[in-house]
Scaffold this motif. Structure first.
Motif, PDB file in Angstrom:
ATOM      1  N   LYS A  35      37.147 -42.508  59.511  1.00 39.98           N
ATOM      2  CA  LYS A  35      38.586 -42.726  59.308  1.00 39.98           C
ATOM      3  C   LYS A  35      39.327 -42.575  60.638  1.00 39.98           C
ATOM      4  O   LYS A  35      40.224 -43.366  60.959  1.00 39.98           O
ATOM      5  N   MET A  36      38.954 -41.575  61.428  1.00 42.01           N
ATOM      6  CA  MET A  36      39.575 -41.351  62.726  1.00 42.01           C
ATOM      7  C   MET A  36      39.318 -42.536  63.651  1.00 42.01           C
ATOM      8  O   MET A  36      40.215 -42.957  64.386  1.00 42.01           O
ATOM      9  N   GLU A  37      38.118 -43.074  63.620  1.00 39.18           N
ATOM     10  CA  GLU A  37      37.779 -44.247  64.434  1.00 39.18           C
ATOM     11  C   GLU A  37      38.658 -45.427  64.037  1.00 39.18           C
ATOM     12  O   GLU A  37      39.183 -46.145  64.894  1.00 39.18           O
ATOM     13  N   SER A  38      38.848 -45.612  62.743  1.00 36.04           N
ATOM     14  CA  SER A  38      39.668 -46.707  62.244  1.00 36.04           C
ATOM     15  C   SER A  38      41.128 -46.542  62.670  1.00 36.04           C
ATOM     16  O   SER A  38      41.773 -47.506  63.106  1.00 36.04           O
ATOM     17  N   ILE A  39      41.630 -45.326  62.553  1.00 30.58           N
ATOM     18  CA  ILE A  39      43.012 -45.041  62.960  1.00 30.58           C
ATOM     19  C   ILE A  39      43.172 -45.289  64.457  1.00 30.58           C
ATOM     20  O   ILE A  39      44.141 -45.912  64.895  1.00 30.58           O
ATOM     21  N   THR A  40      42.216 -44.821  65.227  1.00 31.41           N
ATOM     22  CA  THR A  40      42.275 -44.945  66.685  1.00 31.41           C
ATOM     23  C   THR A  40      42.243 -46.402  67.124  1.00 31.41           C
ATOM     24  O   THR A  40      42.962 -46.795  68.044  1.00 31.41           O
ATOM     25  N   ALA A  41      41.435 -47.221  66.466  1.00 35.28           N
ATOM     26  CA  ALA A  41      41.249 -48.615  66.872  1.00 35.28           C
ATOM     27  C   ALA A  41      42.234 -49.576  66.216  1.00 35.28           C
ATOM     28  O   ALA A  41      42.228 -50.776  66.529  1.00 35.28           O
ATOM     29  N   LYS A  42      43.092 -49.075  65.352  1.00 39.22           N
ATOM     30  CA  LYS A  42      44.039 -49.933  64.633  1.00 39.22           C
ATOM     31  C   LYS A  42      44.855 -50.768  65.627  1.00 39.22           C
ATOM     32  O   LYS A  42      45.399 -50.252  66.594  1.00 39.22           O
ATOM     33  N   GLY A  43      44.892 -52.078  65.371  1.00 40.65           N
ATOM     34  CA  GLY A  43      45.674 -52.982  66.204  1.00 40.65           C
ATOM     35  C   GLY A  43      44.967 -53.451  67.463  1.00 40.65           C
ATOM     36  O   GLY A  43      45.518 -54.254  68.216  1.00 40.65           O
ATOM     37  N   LEU A  44      43.759 -52.949  67.708  1.00 40.91           N
ATOM     38  CA  LEU A  44      42.993 -53.385  68.876  1.00 40.91           C
ATOM     39  C   LEU A  44      41.978 -54.442  68.440  1.00 40.91           C
ATOM     40  O   LEU A  44      41.270 -54.256  67.440  1.00 40.91           O
ATOM     41  N   SER A  45      41.905 -55.511  69.184  1.00 39.20           N
ATOM     42  CA  SER A  45      40.904 -56.538  68.891  1.00 39.20           C
ATOM     43  C   SER A  45      39.526 -55.985  69.244  1.00 39.20           C
ATOM     44  O   SER A  45      39.417 -55.005  69.990  1.00 39.20           O
ATOM     45  N   PRO A  46      38.471 -56.611  68.737  1.00 35.19           N
ATOM     46  CA  PRO A  46      37.119 -56.163  69.122  1.00 35.19           C
ATOM     47  C   PRO A  46      36.915 -56.164  70.644  1.00 35.19           C
ATOM     48  O   PRO A  46      36.263 -55.273  71.180  1.00 35.19           O
ATOM     49  N   ILE A  47      37.475 -57.145  71.329  1.00 35.15           N
ATOM     50  CA  ILE A  47      37.352 -57.195  72.792  1.00 35.15           C
ATOM     51  C   ILE A  47      38.081 -56.015  73.421  1.00 35.15           C
ATOM     52  O   ILE A  47      37.558 -55.367  74.331  1.00 35.15           O
ATOM     53  N   GLU A  48      39.281 -55.724  72.937  1.00 35.59           N
ATOM     54  CA  GLU A  48      40.038 -54.582  73.469  1.00 35.59           C
ATOM     55  C   GLU A  48      39.316 -53.267  73.194  1.00 35.59           C
ATOM     56  O   GLU A  48      39.301 -52.372  74.041  1.00 35.59           O
ATOM     57  N   GLN A  49      38.701 -53.158  72.020  1.00 29.43           N
ATOM     58  CA  GLN A  49      37.940 -51.950  71.704  1.00 29.43           C
ATOM     59  C   GLN A  49      36.774 -51.780  72.678  1.00 29.43           C
ATOM     60  O   GLN A  49      36.535 -50.682  73.178  1.00 29.43           O
ATOM     61  N   ALA A  50      36.065 -52.856  72.948  1.00 21.83           N
ATOM     62  CA  ALA A  50      34.941 -52.803  73.879  1.00 21.83           C
ATOM     63  C   ALA A  50      35.424 -52.442  75.287  1.00 21.83           C
ATOM     64  O   ALA A  50      34.780 -51.645  75.989  1.00 21.83           O
ATOM     65  N   GLN A  51      36.557 -53.003  75.692  1.00 24.64           N
ATOM     66  CA  GLN A  51      37.118 -52.692  77.003  1.00 24.64           C
ATOM     67  C   GLN A  51      37.520 -51.225  77.085  1.00 24.64           C
ATOM     68  O   GLN A  51      37.261 -50.558  78.096  1.00 24.64           O
ATOM     69  N   LEU A  52      38.132 -50.736  76.025  1.00 23.35           N
ATOM     70  CA  LEU A  52      38.553 -49.334  75.998  1.00 23.35           C
ATOM     71  C   LEU A  52      37.346 -48.410  76.089  1.00 23.35           C
ATOM     72  O   LEU A  52      37.360 -47.427  76.841  1.00 23.35           O
ATOM     73  N   ILE A  53      36.301 -48.731  75.370  1.00 23.90           N
ATOM     74  CA  ILE A  53      35.077 -47.928  75.425  1.00 23.90           C
ATOM     75  C   ILE A  53      34.518 -47.912  76.840  1.00 23.90           C
ATOM     76  O   ILE A  53      34.154 -46.853  77.369  1.00 23.90           O
ATOM     77  N   THR A  54      34.468 -49.069  77.469  1.00 19.00           N
ATOM     78  CA  THR A  54      33.971 -49.155  78.842  1.00 19.00           C
ATOM     79  C   THR A  54      34.812 -48.304  79.788  1.00 19.00           C
ATOM     80  O   THR A  54      34.278 -47.554  80.611  1.00 19.00           O
ATOM     81  N   LEU A  55      36.111 -48.401  79.668  1.00 15.38           N
ATOM     82  CA  LEU A  55      37.013 -47.624  80.534  1.00 15.38           C
ATOM     83  C   LEU A  55      36.877 -46.127  80.277  1.00 15.38           C
ATOM     84  O   LEU A  55      36.834 -45.330  81.230  1.00 15.38           O
ATOM     85  N   LEU A  56      36.798 -45.738  79.017  1.00 19.94           N
ATOM     86  CA  LEU A  56      36.664 -44.311  78.700  1.00 19.94           C
ATOM     87  C   LEU A  56      35.324 -43.764  79.180  1.00 19.94           C
ATOM     88  O   LEU A  56      35.243 -42.606  79.600  1.00 19.94           O
ATOM     89  N   GLU A  57      34.278 -44.571  79.124  1.00 20.45           N
ATOM     90  CA  GLU A  57      32.979 -44.147  79.647  1.00 20.45           C
ATOM     91  C   GLU A  57      33.063 -43.898  81.148  1.00 20.45           C
ATOM     92  O   GLU A  57      32.478 -42.949  81.667  1.00 20.45           O
ATOM     93  N   LYS A  58      33.821 -44.747  81.862  1.00 18.67           N
ATOM     94  CA  LYS A  58      34.013 -44.533  83.305  1.00 18.67           C
ATOM     95  C   LYS A  58      34.782 -43.248  83.562  1.00 18.67           C
ATOM     96  O   LYS A  58      34.439 -42.482  84.481  1.00 18.67           O
ATOM     97  N   VAL A  59      35.822 -43.000  82.780  1.00 22.84           N
ATOM     98  CA  VAL A  59      36.601 -41.777  82.929  1.00 22.84           C
ATOM     99  C   VAL A  59      35.716 -40.566  82.662  1.00 22.84           C
ATOM    100  O   VAL A  59      35.728 -39.586  83.427  1.00 22.84           O
ATOM    101  N   LYS A  60      34.914 -40.635  81.608  1.00 24.37           N
ATOM    102  CA  LYS A  60      33.985 -39.534  81.281  1.00 24.37           C
ATOM    103  C   LYS A  60      33.028 -39.281  82.429  1.00 24.37           C
ATOM    104  O   LYS A  60      32.798 -38.128  82.829  1.00 24.37           O
ATOM    105  N   GLU A  61      32.482 -40.351  82.989  1.00 22.58           N
ATOM    106  CA  GLU A  61      31.555 -40.214  84.120  1.00 22.58           C
ATOM    107  C   GLU A  61      32.269 -39.579  85.324  1.00 22.58           C
ATOM    108  O   GLU A  61      31.704 -38.723  86.004  1.00 22.58           O
ATOM    109  N   ASN A  62      33.491 -40.000  85.573  1.00 24.77           N
ATOM    110  CA  ASN A  62      34.258 -39.436  86.691  1.00 24.77           C
ATOM    111  C   ASN A  62      34.468 -37.932  86.524  1.00 24.77           C
ATOM    112  O   ASN A  62      34.463 -37.179  87.502  1.00 24.77           O
ATOM    113  N   LEU A  63      34.659 -37.510  85.292  1.00 25.64           N
ATOM    114  CA  LEU A  63      34.958 -36.086  85.031  1.00 25.64           C
ATOM    115  C   LEU A  63      33.702 -35.241  84.893  1.00 25.64           C
ATOM    116  O   LEU A  63      33.797 -34.024  84.914  1.00 25.64           O
ATOM    117  N   SER A  64      32.550 -35.877  84.751  1.00 23.56           N
ATOM    118  CA  SER A  64      31.300 -35.129  84.571  1.00 23.56           C
ATOM    119  C   SER A  64      30.758 -34.603  85.869  1.00 23.56           C
ATOM    120  O   SER A  64      30.997 -35.059  86.927  1.00 23.56           O
TER     121      SER A  64
END
Length: 142
Positions: free
Chosen positions: A113-142
């Motif tokens: 449910k949280m995933e659905s709420i978080t991704a609401k209004g984002l296209s599949p492409i935007e979701q994939a882009q967001l995941i890629t960007l967040l993975e980079k941020v995670k790597e930067n902070l690790s």
């Protein structure tokens, strides 16, 4: 950060998003009788039941005292058991009970449910882009 608007920077937005997400997640989990952090413990036990306390400390990235208190609360709630290892009595193993497995199912539903709420209004492409960007941020902070 631009003055006066904490959400006008990456860091400011991440702080706000984390706070809002934590509150919404706690709201969803409270229906299952789960408190903050306990969902993660249930998740790791569902992946591999009977883990040692030290293994859970390492995986969850929290202090021994914090997880000890969490385990005690969850044992008292009947969601998990904590038993001495058969071969090495210095080691304690944590396992899910039937009630804990049911709680994990509620956690999984809440996470979906949280995933659905978080991704609401984002296209599949935007979701994939967001995941890629967040993975980079995670790597930067690790």
């Amino acid at each position: 950060m631009k003055s006066g608007k904490p959400n006008s920077s990456i860091n400011g937005l991440l702080v706000e998003i984390c706070k809002i997400r934590r509150n919404k997640s706690n709201e969803l989990l409270s229906g299952a009788g789960i408190h903050a952090g306990q969902d993660i413990l249930l998740y790791y036990l569902d992946l591999e039941d009977g883990q040692t306390v030290s293994s859970l400390v390492e995986k969850m990235g929290i202090q021994q005292g914090t997880i000890a208190a969490m385990i005690d609360r969850m044992v008292n709630a009947g969601m998990i058991t904590k038993e001495k290892d058969e071969n090495d009595k210095r080691i304690s193993r944590v396992s899910l009970t039937k009630k804990g497995r049911m709680a994990h199912q509620q956690v999984a539903d809440s996470w979906r449910k949280m995933e659905s709420i978080t991704a609401k209004g984002l296209s599949p492409i935007e979701q994939a882009q967001l995941i890629t960007l967040l993975e980079k941020v995670k790597e930067n902070l690790s």
